[in-house]
Enzyme design. Structure first.
Site, PDB file in Angstrom:
ATOM      1  N   GLY A 198       0.833  -1.208   0.000  1.00 55.26           N
ATOM      2  CA  GLY A 198       0.000   0.000   0.000  1.00 55.26           C
ATOM      3  C   GLY A 198       0.859   1.245   0.000  1.00 55.26           C
ATOM      4  N   ARG A 211       0.652   5.663  -1.704  1.00 57.35           N
ATOM      5  CA  ARG A 211       0.163   6.946  -1.147  1.00 57.35           C
ATOM      6  C   ARG A 211       0.056   6.838   0.375  1.00 57.35           C
ATOM      7  NH1 ARG A 211      -6.256   6.343  -2.874  1.00 57.35           N
ATOM      8  NH2 ARG A 211      -6.913   5.623  -0.835  1.00 57.35           N
ATOM      9  N   ASP A 242      -1.906  -7.518  -5.572  1.00 57.45           N
ATOM     10  CA  ASP A 242      -3.006  -7.549  -4.605  1.00 57.45           C
ATOM     11  C   ASP A 242      -2.548  -8.436  -3.449  1.00 57.45           C
ATOM     12  OD1 ASP A 242      -5.260  -8.075  -3.091  1.00 57.45           O
ATOM     13  OD2 ASP A 242      -6.591  -8.231  -4.835  1.00 57.45           O
ATOM     14  N   SER A 287      -4.503  -0.217  14.361  1.00 61.33           N
ATOM     15  CA  SER A 287      -5.242   1.059  14.436  1.00 61.33           C
ATOM     16  C   SER A 287      -5.826   1.210  15.833  1.00 61.33           C
ATOM     17  CB  SER A 287      -6.384   1.034  13.414  1.00 61.33           C
ATOM     18  OG  SER A 287      -7.272   2.105  13.632  1.00 61.33           O
ATOM     19  N   TYR A 293     -13.380  -3.759  10.351  1.00 61.40           N
ATOM     20  CA  TYR A 293     -12.041  -3.136  10.435  1.00 61.40           C
ATOM     21  C   TYR A 293     -11.450  -3.308  11.840  1.00 61.40           C
ATOM     22  CZ  TYR A 293      -8.675   0.759   9.733  1.00 61.40           C
ATOM     23  OH  TYR A 293      -7.553   1.550   9.615  1.00 61.40           O
ATOM     24  N   LYS A 321      -8.076  -5.210  12.702  1.00 68.64           N
ATOM     25  CA  LYS A 321      -6.938  -4.497  13.298  1.00 68.64           C
ATOM     26  C   LYS A 321      -6.550  -5.068  14.654  1.00 68.64           C
ATOM     27  CE  LYS A 321      -5.821  -1.523  10.116  1.00 68.64           C
ATOM     28  NZ  LYS A 321      -4.655  -1.842   9.267  1.00 68.64           N
TER      29      LYS A 321
HETATM   30  P1  NAI Z   1      -4.856   4.968   1.988  1.00 66.69           P
HETATM   31  O1  NAI Z   1      -6.217   4.540   1.595  1.00 66.69           O
HETATM   32  O2  NAI Z   1      -4.473   6.392   1.783  1.00 66.69           O
HETATM   33  O3  NAI Z   1      -3.760   4.040   1.301  1.00 66.69           O
HETATM   34  C1  NAI Z   1      -3.898   2.635   1.315  1.00 66.69           C
HETATM   35  C2  NAI Z   1      -3.132   2.067   0.142  1.00 66.69           C
HETATM   36  O4  NAI Z   1      -3.295   0.624   0.187  1.00 66.69           O
HETATM   37  C3  NAI Z   1      -3.656   2.539  -1.217  1.00 66.69           C
HETATM   38  O5  NAI Z   1      -2.592   2.975  -2.033  1.00 66.69           O
HETATM   39  C4  NAI Z   1      -4.334   1.308  -1.775  1.00 66.69           C
HETATM   40  O6  NAI Z   1      -4.326   1.229  -3.195  1.00 66.69           O
HETATM   41  C5  NAI Z   1      -3.513   0.195  -1.131  1.00 66.69           C
HETATM   42  N1  NAI Z   1      -4.232  -1.094  -1.136  1.00 66.69           N
HETATM   43  C6  NAI Z   1      -5.517  -1.323  -0.815  1.00 66.69           C
HETATM   44  N2  NAI Z   1      -5.827  -2.614  -0.982  1.00 66.69           N
HETATM   45  C7  NAI Z   1      -4.696  -3.232  -1.424  1.00 66.69           C
HETATM   46  C8  NAI Z   1      -4.391  -4.565  -1.789  1.00 66.69           C
HETATM   47  N3  NAI Z   1      -5.325  -5.546  -1.739  1.00 66.69           N
HETATM   48  N4  NAI Z   1      -3.132  -4.853  -2.208  1.00 66.69           N
HETATM   49  C9  NAI Z   1      -2.196  -3.871  -2.284  1.00 66.69           C
HETATM   50  N5  NAI Z   1      -2.437  -2.585  -1.946  1.00 66.69           N
HETATM   51  C10 NAI Z   1      -3.673  -2.266  -1.528  1.00 66.69           C
HETATM   52  O7  NAI Z   1      -4.722   4.549   3.553  1.00 66.69           O
HETATM   53  P2  NAI Z   1      -3.805   5.124   4.735  1.00 66.69           P
HETATM   54  O8  NAI Z   1      -4.621   6.083   5.504  1.00 66.69           O
HETATM   55  O9  NAI Z   1      -2.485   5.515   4.225  1.00 66.69           O
HETATM   56  O10 NAI Z   1      -3.674   3.808   5.647  1.00 66.69           O
HETATM   57  C11 NAI Z   1      -2.579   2.928   5.566  1.00 66.69           C
HETATM   58  C12 NAI Z   1      -2.729   1.867   6.653  1.00 66.69           C
HETATM   59  O11 NAI Z   1      -2.822   2.480   7.934  1.00 66.69           O
HETATM   60  C13 NAI Z   1      -3.982   1.008   6.499  1.00 66.69           C
HETATM   61  O12 NAI Z   1      -3.705  -0.314   6.906  1.00 66.69           O
HETATM   62  C14 NAI Z   1      -4.944   1.666   7.454  1.00 66.69           C
HETATM   63  O13 NAI Z   1      -5.927   0.769   7.872  1.00 66.69           O
HETATM   64  C15 NAI Z   1      -3.999   2.061   8.587  1.00 66.69           C
HETATM   65  N6  NAI Z   1      -4.492   3.136   9.431  1.00 66.69           N
HETATM   66  C16 NAI Z   1      -4.809   4.381   8.912  1.00 66.69           C
HETATM   67  C17 NAI Z   1      -5.254   5.375   9.752  1.00 66.69           C
HETATM   68  C18 NAI Z   1      -5.599   6.741   9.259  1.00 66.69           C
HETATM   69  O14 NAI Z   1      -6.126   7.547  10.077  1.00 66.69           O
HETATM   70  N7  NAI Z   1      -5.342   7.096   8.011  1.00 66.69           N
HETATM   71  C19 NAI Z   1      -5.441   5.147  11.191  1.00 66.69           C
HETATM   72  C20 NAI Z   1      -5.075   3.813  11.626  1.00 66.69           C
HETATM   73  C21 NAI Z   1      -4.626   2.865  10.771  1.00 66.69           C
END
Ligand code: NAI
Length: 252
Positions: free
Chosen positions: A13, A16, A60, A139, A151, A155
């Site tokens: 992931g 971004r 994926d 999280s 979720y 988590k």
């Molecule tokens: P985001 O939505 O900005 O980025 C997530 C990335 O994961 C995206 O680039 C997406 O394409 C990729 N992704 C999704 N499914 C995928 C798959 N099957 N295979 C490969 N890549 C995949 O999310 P963000 O905010 O950067 O979150 C990153 C991690 O941190 C996640 O695990 C999220 O649950 C966790 N998190 C985020 C928080 C927040 O406030 N933003 C808080 C707590 C945890």
């Protein structure tokens, strides 16, 4: 000299948000980084933004053949693997009575099965070289959050998974820890604001008020933590979950 000179870091992931923040930090400190994300061109563009010599891979993480092929490309193109950040994530929020089986399976598939498949593929190389660092993204929602039964379960599952990795892999020179972020300003939380019909700035301000340090988090906050946990300074820390949330857990 960077802390990660000569190391190869894989960030799922990573195109971004928090993942890209982690990728940037590892690259800045000397690592070669493999950015793994669903879309190969987005992963490649992110890798190019890190500078020369990094790799973007479309994968994926919830599909075993896709994961195994990605790890083989990392080994072939970057010559090894030392650090794995299981960061890829999605949300499919809804109250329990409206949550579909598909919403449940998708969230479990990316967060839990994805972390399992990536870790399984990486650990055989870590064990053989008696060195590896794993960081899994949990999280604060693991503690329970309205509208996030899927979720939250995933988590908290990540925390149990991480503790077990600590036990099983510690004897092989491998550290596994989890980070549980609070509110981090990314496209994921911006999408939540949109879903709730709240302007992004207002949504961030509201969330800033909910923790003692009175600000939201940024990907850099999580990247700094991941870099510490993956550094050799943290080699006596394993199986832990570190809440990086401005103290939100203390007051919720
Ligand atoms: P985001 O939505 O900005 O980025 C997530 C990335 O994961 C995206 O680039 C997406 O394409 C990729 N992704 C999704 N499914 C995928 C798959 N099957 N295979 C490969 N890549 C995949 O999310 P963000 O905010 O950067 O979150 C990153 C991690 O941190 C996640 O695990 C999220 O649950 C966790 N998190 C985020 C928080 C927040 O406030 N933003 C808080 C707590 C945890």
């Amino acid at each position: 000299m960077g802390r990660f000179d000569g190391r190869v870091a894989v960030v799922t992931g990573g195109a971004r948000g928090i993942g890209f923040g982690c990728a940037q930090r590892f690259a800045d400190e000397g690592a070669k980084v493999a950015v793994i994300d669903l879309d190969e061109s987005a992963a490649a563009a992110a890798a190019a933004r890190l500078g020369e010599g990094h790799l973007g891979i479309g994968c994926d993480v919830s599909v075993a053949v896709s994961v195994d092929a990605a790890i083989e490309r990392v080994l072939g193109d970057l010559g090894g693997i030392h650090i794995l950040v299981n960061n890829a994530g999605i949300t499919r929020d809804n109250l329990l009575f409206k949550m579909t089986e598909e919403d449940w399976d998708l969230v479990m598939g990316v967060h839990l099965k994805g972390a399992f498949l990536m870790t399984k593929a990486a650990q055989k190389h870590f064990v053989a070289q008696k060195y590896g660092k794993i960081v899994n993204l949990s999280s604060v929602s693991a503690l329970g959050n309205r509208g996030q039964a899927n979720y939250a379960a995933a988590k908290m599952g990540v925390q149990g998974f991480t503790r077990t990795l600590g036990i099983e892999l510690g004897p092989y020179g491998i550290n596994a820890n989890a980070i549980a972020p609070g509110f981090i300003a990314t496209e994921m939380t911006d999408a939540t604001a949109a879903r709730l019909g709240v302007p992004v700035d207002e949504f961030r301000a509201r969330n800033a008020e909910r923790n003692p340090v009175r600000r939201v988090g940024f990907p850099e906050d999580i990247a700094a933590t991941a870099a510490f946990l993956c550094s050799d300074e943290a080699s006596y820390i394993t199986g832990q979950t570190l809440y990086v949330d401005g103290g939100a857990k203390l007051v919720s």
